[in-house]
Each structure stands twice: as structure tokens, then as C-alpha cells.
Design a protein around this motif. Structure first.
Motif, mmCIF file in Angstrom:
data_model
loop_
_atom_site.group_PDB
_atom_site.id
_atom_site.type_symbol
_atom_site.label_atom_id
_atom_site.label_comp_id
_atom_site.label_asym_id
_atom_site.label_seq_id
_atom_site.Cartn_x
_atom_site.Cartn_y
_atom_site.Cartn_z
ATOM 1 N N ALA A 13 0.308 -9.907 -10.493
ATOM 2 C CA ALA A 13 1.510 -9.989 -9.668
ATOM 3 C C ALA A 13 1.330 -9.231 -8.363
ATOM 4 O O ALA A 13 1.805 -9.651 -7.311
ATOM 5 C CB ALA A 13 2.711 -9.446 -10.434
ATOM 6 N N ASP A 14 0.632 -8.093 -8.425
ATOM 7 C CA ASP A 14 0.406 -7.313 -7.221
ATOM 8 C C ASP A 14 -0.493 -8.043 -6.236
ATOM 9 O O ASP A 14 -0.430 -7.814 -5.030
ATOM 10 C CB ASP A 14 -0.214 -5.961 -7.580
ATOM 11 C CG ASP A 14 0.768 -5.082 -8.347
ATOM 12 O OD1 ASP A 14 1.984 -5.314 -8.205
ATOM 13 O OD2 ASP A 14 0.319 -4.199 -9.092
ATOM 14 N N ALA A 15 -1.372 -8.903 -6.758
ATOM 15 C CA ALA A 15 -2.322 -9.603 -5.895
ATOM 16 C C ALA A 15 -1.838 -10.989 -5.495
ATOM 17 O O ALA A 15 -2.577 -11.739 -4.877
ATOM 18 C CB ALA A 15 -3.671 -9.714 -6.607
ATOM 19 N N THR A 16 -0.606 -11.351 -5.870
ATOM 20 C CA THR A 16 -0.100 -12.693 -5.602
ATOM 21 C C THR A 16 1.279 -12.625 -4.966
ATOM 22 O O THR A 16 2.118 -11.824 -5.377
ATOM 23 C CB THR A 16 -0.023 -13.511 -6.903
ATOM 24 O OG1 THR A 16 -1.308 -13.538 -7.521
ATOM 25 C CG2 THR A 16 0.430 -14.933 -6.627
ATOM 26 N N VAL A 17 1.493 -13.463 -3.977
ATOM 27 C CA VAL A 17 2.818 -13.632 -3.380
ATOM 28 C C VAL A 17 3.379 -14.944 -3.905
ATOM 29 O O VAL A 17 2.812 -16.012 -3.667
ATOM 30 C CB VAL A 17 2.750 -13.659 -1.840
ATOM 31 C CG1 VAL A 17 4.122 -13.987 -1.261
ATOM 32 C CG2 VAL A 17 2.247 -12.331 -1.306
ATOM 33 N N THR A 18 4.465 -14.861 -4.652
ATOM 34 C CA THR A 18 5.099 -16.053 -5.205
ATOM 35 C C THR A 18 6.322 -16.399 -4.376
ATOM 36 O O THR A 18 7.212 -15.566 -4.191
ATOM 37 C CB THR A 18 5.521 -15.836 -6.672
ATOM 38 O OG1 THR A 18 4.362 -15.553 -7.458
ATOM 39 C CG2 THR A 18 6.207 -17.078 -7.220
ATOM 40 N N ILE A 19 6.346 -17.624 -3.875
ATOM 41 C CA ILE A 19 7.474 -18.114 -3.083
ATOM 42 C C ILE A 19 8.199 -19.178 -3.895
ATOM 43 O O ILE A 19 7.596 -20.168 -4.314
ATOM 44 C CB ILE A 19 7.014 -18.696 -1.743
ATOM 45 C CG1 ILE A 19 6.379 -17.594 -0.882
ATOM 46 C CG2 ILE A 19 8.187 -19.330 -0.992
ATOM 47 C CD1 ILE A 19 5.855 -18.083 0.453
ATOM 48 N N GLY A 20 9.467 -18.953 -4.151
ATOM 49 C CA GLY A 20 10.289 -19.936 -4.849
ATOM 50 C C GLY A 20 10.936 -20.886 -3.864
ATOM 51 O O GLY A 20 11.472 -20.455 -2.840
ATOM 52 N N VAL A 21 10.863 -22.170 -4.157
ATOM 53 C CA VAL A 21 11.400 -23.198 -3.270
ATOM 54 C C VAL A 21 12.385 -24.061 -4.047
ATOM 55 O O VAL A 21 12.032 -24.621 -5.086
ATOM 56 C CB VAL A 21 10.284 -24.095 -2.688
ATOM 57 C CG1 VAL A 21 10.869 -25.098 -1.704
ATOM 58 C CG2 VAL A 21 9.207 -23.254 -2.026
ATOM 59 N N ASP A 22 13.601 -24.131 -3.570
ATOM 60 C CA ASP A 22 14.616 -25.004 -4.168
ATOM 61 C C ASP A 22 14.843 -26.180 -3.228
ATOM 62 O O ASP A 22 15.502 -26.046 -2.193
ATOM 63 C CB ASP A 22 15.918 -24.230 -4.400
ATOM 64 C CG ASP A 22 17.036 -25.127 -4.928
ATOM 65 O OD1 ASP A 22 16.729 -26.243 -5.405
ATOM 66 O OD2 ASP A 22 18.208 -24.707 -4.868
ATOM 67 N N LEU A 23 14.275 -27.328 -3.572
ATOM 68 C CA LEU A 23 14.418 -28.525 -2.748
ATOM 69 C C LEU A 23 15.703 -29.228 -3.174
ATOM 70 O O LEU A 23 15.701 -30.144 -3.991
ATOM 71 C CB LEU A 23 13.214 -29.445 -2.916
ATOM 72 C CG LEU A 23 13.164 -30.686 -2.020
ATOM 73 C CD1 LEU A 23 13.157 -30.292 -0.553
ATOM 74 C CD2 LEU A 23 11.942 -31.543 -2.343
ATOM 75 N N GLY A 24 16.827 -28.767 -2.617
ATOM 76 C CA GLY A 24 18.122 -29.310 -2.990
ATOM 77 C C GLY A 24 18.387 -30.658 -2.359
ATOM 78 O O GLY A 24 17.542 -31.230 -1.656
#
Length: 505
Positions: free
Chosen positions: A82-93
Motif C-alpha cells: 500500500a505504501d508503494a502504490t497510489v490507488t485512485i478510485g473512479v466512479d463513472l456515473g
């Protein structure tokens, strides 16, 4: 002679004794070994098999419990991955796109460079093959009236064909065209989000540029039902796990758990036995989904039922009030009307009526009074929306088998959502009493008519007491963000499968 008779009697007695002994031996004769051994063997097999079966079941249960506890531990642990990864959440509404990221083990929304929390996901193509997105595209977006002489099953307004909305296009596009369309919306949005993350971090966290980027794309269930593995699994969900797609209802539940709005299941049994009904009121559609074990059991989409219905009807009302047929054909006038109608609808969230003031709408038409001033009542607008649904949308939903056939044809918002929820319960073979909670999400749910209709529909199916105890109503400002927040809360060491649910990688 006496002696001889005595011998005869002795012989008779001996004969009777032998006969009696023979009878005794026949009564207590033992079963032969060749008959006993198979019976003993069969009993042994049954005995051992019964307890072996119980032992195997117990081992399976304990193994599932172990995996469940390990999964919960992994979800709660912020590890090196988790420290080495950037997670971007995308909600395609259906109308807006939302982005989020994890910040100090808590999800947060990513704003645009202009400070907007939501991005209009429409695309305005340009002559040079480039596209305009976001606020500039929304400024060019408008609803225009259609020719009432044409008899079809559409509503009495339509979207300007110059602005492409992914929700509308993905329902009819081929797989290849759908891939290109998602790329146009998805890739620039993630790139902008990454720029915002690096910009906000400043010199304190320059290493963000070197971290692995992973995106979790939350999609309406209707998108996956339409294109399935052909589009999303093969093109956005590969073995590298850089992009993962999840259903919006599942991500919304994760978001509610991340914000402690609903509890996280404490055991495998609790996760398996409990069901959550997610009522997502979007801009252009509403989706009712039953979720169990992080999987969508059944879902129905009410196309045309959403917050934009209020904007469309207010545009129609303003056009009628202008008493000028040329207004409906003038792009500048339509854009101006749509922008002001959107602001008035937003104002009606907290007010019973709104004053609509459109400056210079009649410029060149009424020199002495170029402005439009009118007042719209929330009750009147809501009734106009429901009347439009009854004539243009409900018949199509009935034909598409989206609503319950065991209930009468809906006549208002409450009966419409009651029929949709009943359809989900019927198709999933779920009893209302077995539903653990009902989660209301989506930007359209901030409008009173939708919130009240959802609550009343649940009360009609489950009873007033159960509905009050089970329904979860987040703050109106949070409802539109829960799905995006939940998408970014998925840790890097987890994957998602539409049939299996969460999986560790």
C-alpha cells in the motif's frame, strides 16, 4: 420281559432327548462367518464415512473462517504494498465522474484544479479530433425539446447530440467503440487526478511520482451486463492488476464501511447470511441492487429516472413560459436556460420554491424587457416529473420487464420504486425480512421526492418499524461520493471478480 420293556423305554427316552437337543441347536444356531463379515465391514464404512464427512465439513468451515479472518486482517493492514502504490478510485456515473484516493488510511475525494468535487463526464468533440470535457463541456450542454409530432417512446426532451454522454452511448455502442469511449473519459480523468495528488503533496511527498499507479473503476451494473468480460475484463482488468473494475453497488458499500456508516461483517457467516439493498439514484438513471458477499445478486436499472429529470422538466416549463417557439431552436438560449434550470433545481433541495432569473434571455426579441423572471414550486415540478414518467418512461420499463409483474402499474415515485425493489426481491428469491440494511446513495437522492419515495417503498414492503431500523441515510453531501470513496479503499493486495467477489493476489 420286564428287562426288555425297560430297555425299550430307555430307547424312547433317549430318542426324545436327542430330538429335544436338536431343537435347541436349531433355535440358537449362530450366523455363518461369511454372512457376518460383510455386515461388520458395511457398518464400519458407514461409521468411518459419517465421521469423516463431518470432519471434512468442519475443516472446510474452519478454512473458510481462516481465509475470512485473513482477508479482514489484510484489509485493515497498511502494508508495504500500500505504501508503494497510489490507488485512485473512479466512479463513472451516469452524469458525473468522481475520483478519490487513500490519504492516511482514509479515502478522500480528489477535486479538480478548479476546486470542483465532481466532473461532468460528457464529451464535446472538436474539429481537430480533440475533445472538450469537464466544466467547459457542461457549459455547452443543454436539453432541447423534440418534435412532438413524432410518435415514439422517448421523453419529451432530448440531449444535445453534440455532447456525448458515456452512459447513453455505452448502452448501444459496439465493444470496440465502447472501449474507445471509456478511454476518452477514463484516461484524462486519472491523469488529472495524479497531477492533483503530486501537486497537493508538494516537496513533502515527491516520491508519489515514483509509486505504482492502480485504478479501481466502479461501473453501473448495466454497463457490465451489456459488455461483460468482452470490454471490462479483457481491456481494463488484466493480470497486472493495474486497473480493476467493480460494480458500483459493491463499491458504495465499501465506502459506507470506510466511513463507519455501516458495520463491516465480523465473520464469514455474517457476510454470507446478510444482504444489503443498495438504492443508487443517479443523474440519468436509478439502480436497485441486492448485494451479498461483495457480489451483486440481482440488479434493475430504471433508465430515465434520476435527478436530471427535474432539470429536464424545468427546462420544458421555462420554454413554455417564454411563449416563443424560436427559443427551442436557438442554441445560446437553450444553453442559458439549462444552466439556470440546473441552479434552480439545486436550490429546491432546501427550499419549497425557487425564483428563476435569466438575464437577457429575450435579447433582440423584447428590447423593453429582455430578462425572464418566474417562480417554480418544488411540488409543481415534482408532479410534472412524475406525470412525464407515467406517460413516457413507465410503459417502456414495463415492456422491458424491469418492474414487478405482480404489482399494479406505478403511478407515482413511491409505487415506481416499490415495484423495482419487489422485482429485485423476486428475481433473487430474497425475503424482505432477510435484508440486513438498505443503503441510499447517489447524487439524485438529495432531492426530496427521491428520498421520500425510497423510504416509503421500503416501508410498504418491510413495514414501518423494520424500514426505520434498516435504512441507512448518509448525509446528502456524502451520498454522491460513497462509491468513489469505496473504490479507492480496495488495498493493492486484493482483486475483484464479478462472480467470486473479493480475492487476494
Amino acid at each position: 420281559m420286564i428287562h426288555l420293556r425297560g430297555n425299550d423305554n430307555d430307547d424312547d427316552c433317549h430318542t426324545r432327548h436327542v430330538s429335544s437337543s436338536d431343537n435347541v441347536r436349531r433355535l440358537y444356531h449362530s450366523t455363518p462367518r461369511r454372512e457376518i463379515v460383510p455386515l461388520v465391514a458395511l457398518g464400519t464404512v458407514i461409521f468411518i464415512g459419517r465421521y469423516s464427512w463431518k470432519a471434512l465439513n468442519r475443516m472446510d468451515t474452519e478454512w473458510e473462517d481462516y481465509l475470512w479472518e485473513l482477508k479482514q486482517y489484510e484489509r485493515a493492514r497498511v502494508n508495504a504494498a500500500a505504501d508503494a502504490t497510489v490507488t485512485i478510485g473512479v466512479d463513472l456515473g451516469t452524469f458525473y465522474l468522481k475520483l478519490s484516493r487513500m490519504n492516511k488510511n482514509k479515502p478522500e475525494l480528489i477535486e479538480t484544479s478548479q476546486g470542483d468535487r465532481y466532473r461532468f463526464n460528457g464529451i464535446l468533440p472538436q474539429d481537430n479530433d480533440e475533445v472538450v470535457m469537464g466544466t467547459p463541456a457542461l457549459d455547452k450542454f443543454y436539453y432541447e425539446p423534440i418534435d412532438t409530432t413524432i410518435q415514439d417512446d422517448t421523453t419529451n426532451t432530448k440531449i444535445n447530440s453534440k455532447v456525448v454522454l458515456p452512459y447513453k452511448e455505452l448502452q448501444g455502442e459496439s465493444h470496440n467503440d465502447a472501449i474507445a469511449l471509456v478511454q476518452k473519459v477514463f484516461v484524462p480523468a486519472v491523469a488529472e487526478a495524479m497531477e492533483r495528488i503530486v501537486s497537493d503533496a508538494g516537496d513533502s511527498n515527491k516520491d508519489d511520482e515514483k509509486k505504482n499507479l492502480r485504478t479501481v473503476l466502479a461501473l453501473p451494473p448495466i454497463f457490465y451486463n451489456k459488455h461483460g468480460d468482452k470490454l471490462f475484463r479483457n481491456n481494463y482488468h488484466d493480470d497486472s492488476h493495474h486497473t480493476i473494475t467493480v460494480p458500483e453497488p459493491v463499491a458504495a458499500i465499501w465506502g459506507a464501511q470506510a466511513l463507519n456508516l455501516i458495520p463491516t461483517p465480523k465473520s464469514k457467516e455474517e457476510n454470507t447470511s446478510s444482504s444489503t439493498l443498495v438504492m443508487d439514484i443517479g443523474g440519468l438513471a436509478s439502480t436497485i441492487s441486492l448485494v451479498r458477499e461483495d457480489k451483486v445478486v440481482w440488479s434493475v436499472t430504471l433508465d430515465g429516472i434520476g435527478g436530471e429529470s427535474l432539470v429536464q422538466q424545468l427546462v420544458e416549463r421555462i420554454l413554455v413560459e417564454t411563449e416563443d417557439e424560436t427559443m427551442g431552436k436557438d442554441v445560446m438560449s437553450l444553453t442559458l436556460i439549462e444552466s439556470n434550470a440546473r441552479s434552480s433545481v439545486l436550490e429546491l433541495v432546501n427550499k419549497t420554491q425557487s425564483k428563476v432569473h435569466i438575464p437577457f434571455l429575450y435579447m433582440g426579441r423584447k428590447p423593453n424587457n429582455p430578462h425572464l423572471d418566474t417562480t417554480i414550486s418544488r411540488t409543481v415540478l415534482e408532479q410534472a416529473v412524475q406525470d412525464n414518467w407515467n406517460t413516457a418512461i413507465v410503459p417502456k420499463l414495463m415492456d422491458d420487464n424491469v418492474l414487478s409483474s405482480s404489482l399494479p402499474t406505478p403511478t407515482n415515485a413511491t409505487s415506481l420504486f416499490t415495484s423495482a425493489v419487489a422485482k429485485v426481491l423476486e428475481e433473487s428469491n430474497e425475503m424482505p425480512s432477510n435484508i440486513e440494511r438498505i443503503l441510499l446513495v447517489g447524487g439524485g437522492s438529495k432531492h426530496r421526492m427521491f428520498e421520500e419515495a425510497c423510504k416509503d417503498s421500503i416501508s410498504a414492503l418491510m413495514g414501518p418499524s423494520d424500514s426505520l431500523n434498516k435504512i441507512v441515510l448518509p448525509e446528502t453531501s456524502v451520498r454522491a461520493e460513497l462509491t468513489a470513496l469505496g473504490a479507492s479503499s480496495l488495498l493493492p493486495n486484493f482483486d475483484y471478480d464479478y462472480e467470486k467477489g473479493l480475492e487476494m493476489v
